[in-house]
Design a protein around this motif. Structure first.
Motif, short mmCIF file in Angstrom:
data_model
loop_
_atom_site.label_atom_id
_atom_site.label_comp_id
_atom_site.label_asym_id
_atom_site.label_seq_id
_atom_site.Cartn_x
_atom_site.Cartn_y
_atom_site.Cartn_z
N PHE A 22 0.33 -1.50 -0.27
CA PHE A 22 0.36 0.14 0.12
C PHE A 22 1.31 1.40 -0.03
CE2 PHE A 22 -1.54 3.99 1.62
CZ PHE A 22 -3.14 3.65 1.56
N LEU A 23 2.18 1.19 0.92
CA LEU A 23 2.40 2.69 0.78
C LEU A 23 3.12 3.00 -0.15
CD1 LEU A 23 6.10 2.16 1.57
CD2 LEU A 23 5.49 1.16 3.91
N LEU A 24 3.25 1.69 -0.82
CA LEU A 24 4.38 2.07 -2.63
C LEU A 24 3.45 3.18 -2.90
CD1 LEU A 24 4.96 -1.51 -3.80
CD2 LEU A 24 6.79 0.03 -3.44
N ASN A 25 2.41 3.31 -3.35
CA ASN A 25 1.69 4.19 -3.61
C ASN A 25 1.29 5.77 -3.30
OD1 ASN A 25 0.93 2.28 -5.86
ND2 ASN A 25 -0.72 0.95 -4.81
N THR A 38 0.76 9.36 6.12
CA THR A 38 0.39 9.25 7.38
C THR A 38 0.41 8.41 7.82
OG1 THR A 38 -0.40 11.94 7.94
CG2 THR A 38 -0.15 10.50 9.82
N PHE A 39 -0.46 7.07 7.01
CA PHE A 39 -0.69 6.21 7.12
C PHE A 39 0.68 5.18 7.05
CE2 PHE A 39 -1.59 1.69 5.52
CZ PHE A 39 -2.80 1.41 6.72
N ALA A 40 1.35 5.96 5.89
CA ALA A 40 2.30 5.04 5.49
C ALA A 40 3.75 5.07 7.03
CB ALA A 40 3.11 5.59 4.12
N GLU A 41 3.68 6.61 7.81
CA GLU A 41 4.43 7.04 8.28
C GLU A 41 4.25 6.73 9.26
OE1 GLU A 41 4.04 11.26 8.60
OE2 GLU A 41 5.34 12.07 7.08
N VAL A 42 2.68 6.01 9.98
CA VAL A 42 2.82 5.31 11.29
C VAL A 42 2.71 3.43 10.88
CG1 VAL A 42 1.00 4.77 12.41
CG2 VAL A 42 0.71 6.73 12.49
N LEU A 43 3.25 2.89 9.56
CA LEU A 43 2.74 1.86 9.58
C LEU A 43 4.49 1.66 9.21
CD1 LEU A 43 0.83 -0.88 8.69
CD2 LEU A 43 1.69 -0.01 6.25
N PRO A 64 4.55 -5.27 14.27
CA PRO A 64 5.63 -5.82 13.55
C PRO A 64 5.40 -5.28 12.18
CG PRO A 64 3.66 -7.08 13.72
CD PRO A 64 2.94 -6.13 15.11
N PHE A 65 4.79 -4.21 11.90
CA PHE A 65 5.13 -4.35 10.31
C PHE A 65 5.85 -2.95 9.38
CE2 PHE A 65 0.43 -3.69 12.33
CZ PHE A 65 -0.14 -4.37 11.94
N SER A 66 6.03 -2.57 10.97
CA SER A 66 7.91 -2.15 10.48
C SER A 66 8.60 -2.67 10.14
CB SER A 66 8.21 -0.79 11.49
OG SER A 66 8.29 -1.41 12.98
N GLY A 67 8.96 -4.32 10.18
CA GLY A 67 9.87 -4.72 9.47
C GLY A 67 10.25 -4.77 8.15
N ILE A 68 8.86 -4.65 7.45
CA ILE A 68 8.91 -4.67 6.01
C ILE A 68 8.49 -3.84 5.09
CG2 ILE A 68 7.39 -5.66 4.13
CD1 ILE A 68 6.61 -8.48 5.71
N ALA A 69 7.36 -2.87 5.93
CA ALA A 69 7.63 -1.53 5.76
C ALA A 69 8.53 -0.60 5.96
CB ALA A 69 6.55 -0.61 6.37
N MET A 70 9.43 -0.39 6.64
CA MET A 70 10.08 0.47 6.30
C MET A 70 11.27 0.52 5.81
SD MET A 70 11.71 3.47 7.37
CE MET A 70 11.24 4.46 9.23
N PRO A 71 12.25 -0.51 4.94
CA PRO A 71 12.90 -1.47 4.23
C PRO A 71 12.06 -1.10 3.11
CG PRO A 71 12.13 -2.96 5.55
CD PRO A 71 11.59 -1.93 6.56
N THR A 72 11.27 -1.33 2.65
CA THR A 72 10.68 -0.76 2.04
C THR A 72 10.27 0.68 1.66
OG1 THR A 72 9.36 -3.20 2.05
CG2 THR A 72 8.73 -1.66 0.35
N ARG A 73 9.74 1.43 2.53
CA ARG A 73 9.68 2.91 2.27
C ARG A 73 10.67 3.58 2.27
NH1 ARG A 73 8.61 6.63 6.79
NH2 ARG A 73 8.29 9.31 5.59
N MET A 74 11.81 2.84 2.71
CA MET A 74 13.68 3.60 2.65
C MET A 74 13.84 3.52 1.45
SD MET A 74 15.29 2.75 6.40
CE MET A 74 16.94 3.00 5.38
N ALA A 75 13.46 2.92 0.67
CA ALA A 75 13.51 2.01 -0.57
C ALA A 75 13.28 3.15 -1.93
CB ALA A 75 13.76 0.59 -1.13
#
Length: 393
Positions: A312-315, A320-325, A330-341
């Motif tokens: 979802f946060l790819l779009n 705000t939702f992407a930042e919180v996620l 445990p969502f940050s384990g996948i969401a943060m490296p994806t967002r950082m990329a």
């Protein structure tokens, strides 16, 4: 400590070594690693393969505008330019396939057309060169012509997709990282739980616990499978970045992609400690393999939701939702490296996310080890978590 009782670290490493030999060096794992690495390599090379031939387009020029057009096309890049004395020579060069296209007498000649991008560039160069030639014929100096042709470039502002991923390549990069993180967490987590249930149902665990402590048995299993998965993950990241560099696509990726890909290893380690120890703990609550799915469901759902959130946060990586996620475990384990990329993430958000994920992993380690310690020798129907925590250690 008796002579036959292994030391604490030696017992831990013995179990870890056994897992590495049995599962890591198994034929199925080696084949899986090779296939996965090949797939990652193909995915990394796909953008360059889709991009087609990168060779320069051969263009012939003739006429009064040829010198100005040559300067324009050389500044754009991507063209191999030949200047001809007459329009007939330029047109004949197209027929002989000496050049791909030729500009002469105000016309663009080609055998079966050229790409839209090249057509657009050549047309822009033709118009600029024509204006420059006309101004020169009108008596303006080179300096005056330069000033007349100097304009500020357009500022591109996309209103509808503001805050989204800037290109298909960015989206593709984030997608690959999220998929790899998800698969490299899902597979070992399931293996840990199934391994615990297998040892418990076969009563091998009762023999092992005569010389090992419960935490050594669980810790060794988590470390062993973690080492196997870590090797696989490093291989994927290395192949992905290596192929991207070899195909020249690495420089076209978002600025933080390479760093995010490398840092994803650290994010994976913390997330694996969280999910892996919990998997071992809940796996010990059941005595049969067919019951393992019921206790693993919450973990699998958490991983799946983490992956779907990353997609979802790819779009909208700056929403705000992407930042919180990307901050909340445990969502940050996948969401943060994806967002950082795919976008620039503030340092404080990265630090806060890592801290919270590490604290969650520490809590999971304490809970998982207690569940394992109190229920691994229990046989019978599925034990509830609350019941296991009430049992004497």
């Amino acid at each position: 400590m008796t002579q036959n009782e292994p030391s604490k670290m030696r017992g831990l490493m013995l179990v870890a070594g056994r897992e590495i030999r049995v599962r890591g060096l198994s034929k199925s794992n080696v084949i899986s690693l090779v296939v996965t690495v090949v797939i990652v390599g193909i995915l990394a090379a796909l953008p360059s393969l889709i991009g087609g031939d990168d060779s320069d387009t051969r263009v012939g020029l003739s006429g009064d505008t040829a010198p100005a057009m040559q300067a324009q096309l050389e500044a754009m890049g991507g063209f191999d330019i030949t200047v001809f004395d007459t329009a007939d020579e330029a047109e004949r060069a197209v027929e002989d396939e000496t050049v791909d296209a030729a500009v002469a007498d105000g016309s663009l000649f080609s055998l079966d057309g050229i790409g839209n991008e090249d057509e657009t560039k050549i047309d822009a160069a033709w118009q600029t060169a024509s204006v420059q030639t006309n101004l020169s014929d009108a008596g303006l100096s080179d300096q005056q012509i330069g000033e007349a042709l100097t304009v500020q470039p357009l500022e591109f502002v996309t209103l509808e997709s503001e805050g989204g991923v800037s290109s298909t390549l960015d989206y593709f990069t984030g997608l690959i990282i999220s998929i790899i993180m998800f698969m490299m967490l899902m597979t070992p987590v399931q293996y840990i739980a199934m391994g615990v249930v297998e040892e418990k149902s076969s009563r091998i665990v009762e023999i092992l616990l005569t010389s090992l402590k419960p935490w050594q048995l669980l810790g060794g299993k988590v470390i062993g499978l973690g080492v196997i998965s870590l090797v696989n993950l490093i291989a994927m990241v290395a192949v992905g970045l290596g192929v991207s560099a070899a195909t020249g696509m690495l420089s076209d990726l978002p600025p933080g992609t390479a760093g995010a890909a490398v840092s994803s290893i650290g994010w994976w380690l913390i997330a694996f400690a969280l999910f892996g120890t919990l998997a071992g703990g809940v796996g010990s609550l059941v005595s049969r393999q067919e019951e393992s799915g019921s206790v693993l469901t919450p973990l699998i759902m958490s991983l799946t939701l983490s992956y779907l959130g990353a997609i979802f946060l790819l779009n909208a990586p700056t929403s705000t939702f992407a930042e919180v996620l990307s901050i909340v475990p445990p969502f940050s384990g996948i969401a943060m490296p994806t967002r950082m990329a795919i976008t620039e993430v503030p340092a404080w958000q990265i630090g806060l996310s890592a801290l919270l994920l590490a604290l969650a992993a520490a809590g999971a380690l304490a809970l998982g080890s207690q569940l394992y310690k109190r229920s691994v020798l229990y046989t019978g129907s599925r034990m509830k978590i609350s019941e296991a925590l009430r049992r004497a250690a």
